[in-house]
Every structure is written in structure tokens, then in C-alpha cells.
Design a protein around this motif. Structure first.
Motif, PDB file in Angstrom:
ATOM      1  N   VAL A  94      14.991  32.990  43.196  1.00 58.81           N
ATOM      2  CA  VAL A  94      15.462  33.709  44.393  1.00 58.81           C
ATOM      3  C   VAL A  94      14.261  33.939  45.297  1.00 58.81           C
ATOM      4  N   LYS A  95      14.331  33.416  46.515  1.00 58.00           N
ATOM      5  CA  LYS A  95      13.140  33.548  47.374  1.00 58.00           C
ATOM      6  C   LYS A  95      13.513  33.530  48.858  1.00 58.00           C
ATOM      7  N   VAL A  96      12.540  33.915  49.663  1.00 56.34           N
ATOM      8  CA  VAL A  96      12.614  33.647  51.096  1.00 56.34           C
ATOM      9  C   VAL A  96      11.417  32.778  51.447  1.00 56.34           C
ATOM     10  N   ASN A  97      11.676  31.650  52.064  1.00 57.35           N
ATOM     11  CA  ASN A  97      10.613  30.775  52.563  1.00 57.35           C
ATOM     12  C   ASN A  97      10.426  31.052  54.047  1.00 57.35           C
ATOM     13  N   ALA A  98       9.198  31.418  54.401  1.00 57.08           N
ATOM     14  CA  ALA A  98       8.918  31.738  55.801  1.00 57.08           C
ATOM     15  C   ALA A  98       7.951  30.700  56.366  1.00 57.08           C
ATOM     16  N   LYS A  99       8.113  30.410  57.630  1.00 55.37           N
ATOM     17  CA  LYS A  99       7.114  29.604  58.340  1.00 55.37           C
ATOM     18  C   LYS A  99       6.754  30.399  59.575  1.00 55.37           C
ATOM     19  N   ALA A 100       5.559  30.999  59.543  1.00 58.28           N
ATOM     20  CA  ALA A 100       5.147  31.843  60.658  1.00 58.28           C
ATOM     21  C   ALA A 100       4.999  31.004  61.928  1.00 58.28           C
ATOM     22  N   VAL A 106       3.487  22.934  55.910  1.00 59.98           N
ATOM     23  CA  VAL A 106       4.489  21.932  55.512  1.00 59.98           C
ATOM     24  C   VAL A 106       4.993  22.185  54.099  1.00 59.98           C
ATOM     25  N   TRP A 107       6.164  21.596  53.790  1.00 63.41           N
ATOM     26  CA  TRP A 107       6.602  21.312  52.420  1.00 63.41           C
ATOM     27  C   TRP A 107       6.649  19.788  52.345  1.00 63.41           C
ATOM     28  N   GLN A 108       5.880  19.225  51.416  1.00 65.27           N
ATOM     29  CA  GLN A 108       5.784  17.772  51.305  1.00 65.27           C
ATOM     30  C   GLN A 108       7.133  17.177  50.854  1.00 65.27           C
ATOM     31  N   TRP A 109       7.230  15.839  50.951  1.00 67.54           N
ATOM     32  CA  TRP A 109       8.435  15.163  50.471  1.00 67.54           C
ATOM     33  C   TRP A 109       8.556  15.385  48.959  1.00 67.54           C
ATOM     34  N   HIS A 110       9.671  15.918  48.543  1.00 67.66           N
ATOM     35  CA  HIS A 110       9.882  16.213  47.124  1.00 67.66           C
ATOM     36  C   HIS A 110      11.360  16.392  46.853  1.00 67.66           C
ATOM     37  N   TYR A 111      11.682  16.459  45.571  1.00 71.00           N
ATOM     38  CA  TYR A 111      13.018  16.925  45.171  1.00 71.00           C
ATOM     39  C   TYR A 111      12.788  17.958  44.084  1.00 71.00           C
ATOM     40  N   ASP A 112      13.651  18.949  44.006  1.00 71.59           N
ATOM     41  CA  ASP A 112      13.360  20.133  43.189  1.00 71.59           C
ATOM     42  C   ASP A 112      13.332  19.817  41.690  1.00 71.59           C
ATOM     43  N   PHE A 113      14.158  18.856  41.252  1.00 72.44           N
ATOM     44  CA  PHE A 113      14.235  18.574  39.810  1.00 72.44           C
ATOM     45  C   PHE A 113      12.905  18.081  39.250  1.00 72.44           C
ATOM     46  N   LEU A 128      21.645  23.722  41.876  1.00 68.89           N
ATOM     47  CA  LEU A 128      21.943  23.681  43.314  1.00 68.89           C
ATOM     48  C   LEU A 128      21.052  24.667  44.035  1.00 68.89           C
ATOM     49  N   ASN A 129      20.568  24.255  45.207  1.00 68.99           N
ATOM     50  CA  ASN A 129      19.783  25.120  46.068  1.00 68.99           C
ATOM     51  C   ASN A 129      20.699  25.568  47.208  1.00 68.99           C
ATOM     52  N   LEU A 130      20.895  26.889  47.331  1.00 66.03           N
ATOM     53  CA  LEU A 130      21.803  27.447  48.343  1.00 66.03           C
ATOM     54  C   LEU A 130      20.966  28.267  49.317  1.00 66.03           C
ATOM     55  N   PRO A 143      12.293  22.698  60.527  1.00 69.00           N
ATOM     56  CA  PRO A 143      13.538  22.658  59.751  1.00 69.00           C
ATOM     57  C   PRO A 143      13.356  21.854  58.467  1.00 69.00           C
ATOM     58  N   LEU A 144      14.193  22.121  57.461  1.00 67.36           N
ATOM     59  CA  LEU A 144      14.237  21.194  56.333  1.00 67.36           C
ATOM     60  C   LEU A 144      14.762  19.863  56.849  1.00 67.36           C
ATOM     61  N   VAL A 145      14.230  18.780  56.298  1.00 62.85           N
ATOM     62  CA  VAL A 145      14.702  17.437  56.638  1.00 62.85           C
ATOM     63  C   VAL A 145      15.157  16.776  55.344  1.00 62.85           C
ATOM     64  N   VAL A 204      15.924  14.253  48.119  1.00 60.45           N
ATOM     65  CA  VAL A 204      14.541  14.283  48.617  1.00 60.45           C
ATOM     66  C   VAL A 204      14.525  14.952  50.000  1.00 60.45           C
ATOM     67  N   HIS A 205      13.614  15.919  50.160  1.00 58.27           N
ATOM     68  CA  HIS A 205      13.549  16.682  51.410  1.00 58.27           C
ATOM     69  C   HIS A 205      12.112  17.127  51.678  1.00 58.27           C
ATOM     70  N   SER A 206      11.886  17.613  52.894  1.00 56.21           N
ATOM     71  CA  SER A 206      10.556  18.092  53.292  1.00 56.21           C
ATOM     72  C   SER A 206      10.748  19.020  54.490  1.00 56.21           C
ATOM     73  N   SER A 207       9.638  19.578  54.981  1.00 60.79           N
ATOM     74  CA  SER A 207       9.681  20.234  56.293  1.00 60.79           C
ATOM     75  C   SER A 207       8.272  20.202  56.861  1.00 60.79           C
ATOM     76  N   SER A 208       8.195  20.179  58.197  1.00 67.01           N
ATOM     77  CA  SER A 208       6.885  20.000  58.829  1.00 67.01           C
ATOM     78  C   SER A 208       6.320  21.347  59.289  1.00 67.01           C
ATOM     79  N   PRO A 215       9.292  32.034  64.655  1.00 69.44           N
ATOM     80  CA  PRO A 215       9.231  32.028  63.193  1.00 69.44           C
ATOM     81  C   PRO A 215      10.484  31.368  62.604  1.00 69.44           C
ATOM     82  N   ARG A 216      10.331  30.844  61.425  1.00 69.47           N
ATOM     83  CA  ARG A 216      11.466  30.216  60.719  1.00 69.47           C
ATOM     84  C   ARG A 216      11.558  30.818  59.326  1.00 69.47           C
ATOM     85  N   THR A 217      12.625  31.533  59.052  1.00 65.46           N
ATOM     86  CA  THR A 217      12.778  32.250  57.785  1.00 65.46           C
ATOM     87  C   THR A 217      14.089  31.827  57.132  1.00 65.46           C
TER      88      THR A 217
HETATM   89  O1  LIG Z   1      11.416  26.006  53.219  1.00 61.58           O
HETATM   90  C1  LIG Z   1      11.198  24.809  53.344  1.00 61.58           C
HETATM   91  O2  LIG Z   1      10.882  24.299  54.406  1.00 61.58           O
HETATM   92  C2  LIG Z   1      11.341  23.877  52.194  1.00 61.58           C
HETATM   93  C3  LIG Z   1      11.535  24.569  50.915  1.00 61.58           C
HETATM   94  C4  LIG Z   1      11.784  23.639  49.802  1.00 61.58           C
HETATM   95  O3  LIG Z   1      11.759  22.464  49.944  1.00 61.58           O
HETATM   96  C5  LIG Z   1      12.073  24.136  48.502  1.00 61.58           C
HETATM   97  O4  LIG Z   1      12.098  25.372  48.318  1.00 61.58           O
HETATM   98  O5  LIG Z   1      12.279  23.309  47.601  1.00 61.58           O
END
Ligand SMILES: O=C(O)CCC(=O)C(=O)O
Length: 273
Positions: A94-100, A106-113, A128-130, A143-145, A204-208, A215-217
Motif C-alpha cells: 500500500v503506497k502513494v507514489n509522488a512525483k514532485a 523516473v520509474w524505469q521500464w519494468h513489470y512488478d512480478f 493486481l496493481n490498483l 504519467p505511467l506508460v 511492462v510499464h514506466s514513467s518519465s 505535482p503528480r500523486t
Molecule cells: O508511479 C509511477 O510512476 C510508477 C510506479 C510503478 O511502476 C510501480 O509502483 O510499480
């Protein structure tokens, strides 16, 4: 609250859903109002950016805030997950991801598993990520991509990156990413506050970087079947919770109720899940 059959079909095809207008402006404000207090805390659950003191991700929030204890049991999050995965789901993270503004990293290209498997010994890519967007997320504020359909290839090779950002992450190499993008294309997960995202463990996802003044929260809840629980305990509890009690949904208005006089004092049953 429940997903339509067509949405479930789209989730299986694309690997994600973007669902506008799931949470009201008032509910988003209730969630955001907790953040200054939570982000100010100096504790290991708050990861700060490499280049600044800004909070990048704040974890274990349902154990630190009544409001977040309630949102992890919100039927708009729990019911769709149960439709897709079955009833016995535990709260994995359980978290909040912030981008000031001007600096969110960034969040690099990855998948959570990749992380769930390598670090926590989760057997199958089912979690599942909600997400709930807590700010307007646009093309400028990171944004997440998503790579559409990238989940269908199964887990891609991944390596642990401990240098790019302050958060260690199992990442996918550029050649693999380029191949996946050629097949499925990219989708930017934009929307107004209150929009929900759902995505699977091998998408697979990322964000720049956030170079914008906005801000992006984003709130993130990971639910995993109890039958697919972690088998390794090398990461701290806030990165993968050990409590496997199945999460049970609260009434739909519980989030607003939590902000009222009752909510300030009451801790609902099962919030330690
Ligand atoms: O917050 C983001 O931009 C990406 C977060 C993410 O990829 C993750 O939590 O797995």
C-alpha cells in the motif's frame, strides 16, 4: 463498482484498464489531506528521491492512517480484483507514489512480478496493481506508460537496478522493451483525479521525469491471492506485507465517513490486513 464483462475482456487483452470517475473529488481530497503528515515522517517506509528530500514513495499507509486503512477495503478496488482473481486476496503493498513538480524522478521500464518473484518468492504473476490518481495526470507530469499487451508474452528477462533511482527495481532491457512496443504500442495512463487504473503483474510499464510545474500523486494498492503468497521474507514488511488475512470490502461510503468525527477515532476491523 463491479467490472462489466467487456472491461474484463479488455483487461485480459490489453493487460490494464483506465477507469475514469471512480472516486469523487471529495474522496480524493480526503486521501490527499493525509499526505503532508505522512510524508513529513522520517521512517523507512518513506523513500525520498535520490537528488532531493522529496518523497518518491510512501509505503505501509494502511498501518499509518485510518483513511488509508479504509481505502484498501474500498469495494471499488476490492471487488474488481476479486472478479479477476477470486475472493481470498491479501494486501501485499500500500503506497502513494509522488512525483514532485520539476523534479519527480523516473520509474524505469519494468513489470512488478520481476520484483515480487525475485525478492519475495511469489510463485505466479497474479497480483493486481490498483491505482487511484490523486492529481490530474497529463502528458507533462510523468504519467505511467503501459506497453499494451506486453503481459501476454509472460515474464521478460529482468535485472536488478540499484543505481538509477533511490528505489531498487528489477528492470527490463531496452531491446526487449523495443520489441514489446513494436508489437503492442504505448498507452499513457492519463486522467483527472479520481480515475482508477488496474494492471497486472507482467505488464511492462514506466514513467518519465516530471519536468512540469504540476505535482503528480498516485495511490497504489497491490492485492495478491492468499494461495500465491510470498515465500521469502528478505524485504521489510512495508514492501510486502506478511499478514495474509483476506481483505473484506467496507461499504462504499466508508472513505468519506473516515474523514468525519467517528472516523478520526474508530479503527475498522481487519485494518491490519
Ligand atoms: O508511479 C509511477 O510512476 C510508477 C510506479 C510503478 O511502476 C510501480 O509502483 O510499480
Amino acid at each position: 463498482m463491479r467490472l462489466h464483462d467487456s472491461e474484463i475482456e479488455r483487461f485480459r487483452e490489453d493487460g490494464f484498464l483506465i477507469l475514469p470517475e471512480r472516486f469523487s473529488a471529495e474522496e480524493v481530497e480526503v486521501l490527499k489531506a493525509e499526505l503532508p503528515r505522512l510524508f513529513a515522517e522520517r521512517r523507512p517506509e518513506n523513500f525520498r528521491e535520490k537528488e532531493s528530500d522529496a518523497v518518491r514513495t510512501a509505503m505501509g499507509l494502511h498501518l499509518r492512517s485510518e483513511v488509508y486503512a479504509r481505502v484498501v477495503r474500498d469495494p471499488r478496488l476490492v471487488e474488481p480484483a476479486r472478479q479477476i482473481l477470486g475472493d481470498a486476496l491479501y494486501v501485499q503493498q500500500v503506497k502513494v507514489n509522488a512525483k514532485a513538480a520539476f523534479s519527480g524522478d523516473v520509474w524505469q521500464w519494468h513489470y512488478d512480478f520481476a520484483t515480487h518473484h525475485a525478492e519475495d518468492g511469489v510463485p505466479e504473476p497474479l497480483a493486481l496493481n490498483l491505482h487511484i490518481l490523486l492529481d490530474e495526470v497529463n502528458e507533462f507530469n510523468g504519467p505511467l506508460v503501459f506497453i499494451r499487451g506486453s503481459h501476454r508474452r509472460g515474464p521478460a528477462p529482468a535485472t536488478l537496478d540499484t543505481v538509477t533511482t533511490s528505489y531498487p527495481l528489477w528492470v527490463v532491457d531496452d531491446d526487449t522493451v523495443a520489441g514489446l512496443i513494436a508489437e503492442g504500442g504505448l498507452v499513457s495512463a492519463k486522467g483527472p483525479p479520481g480515475t482508477m487504473l488496474i494492471f497486472g503483474d507482467t505488464l511492462v510499464h514506466s514513467s518519465s521525469l516530471n519536468m512540469s510545474p504540476w505535482p503528480r500523486t498516485i495511490f497504489s494498492l497491490i492485492l495478491n491471492p492468499v494461495s500465491n503468497a510470498l515465500t521469502r521474507h528478505q524485504r521489510p514488511d512495508h514492501q510486502h506485507h506478511r499478514n495474509l488475512t483476506p481483505v473484506s470490502p467496507l461499504p462504499g461510503d466508508a472513505l468519506i465517513a473516515a474523514a468525519g468525527p467517528l472516523g478520526a477515532a474508530a479503527v475498522p476491523e481487519g485494518t491490519d490486513s
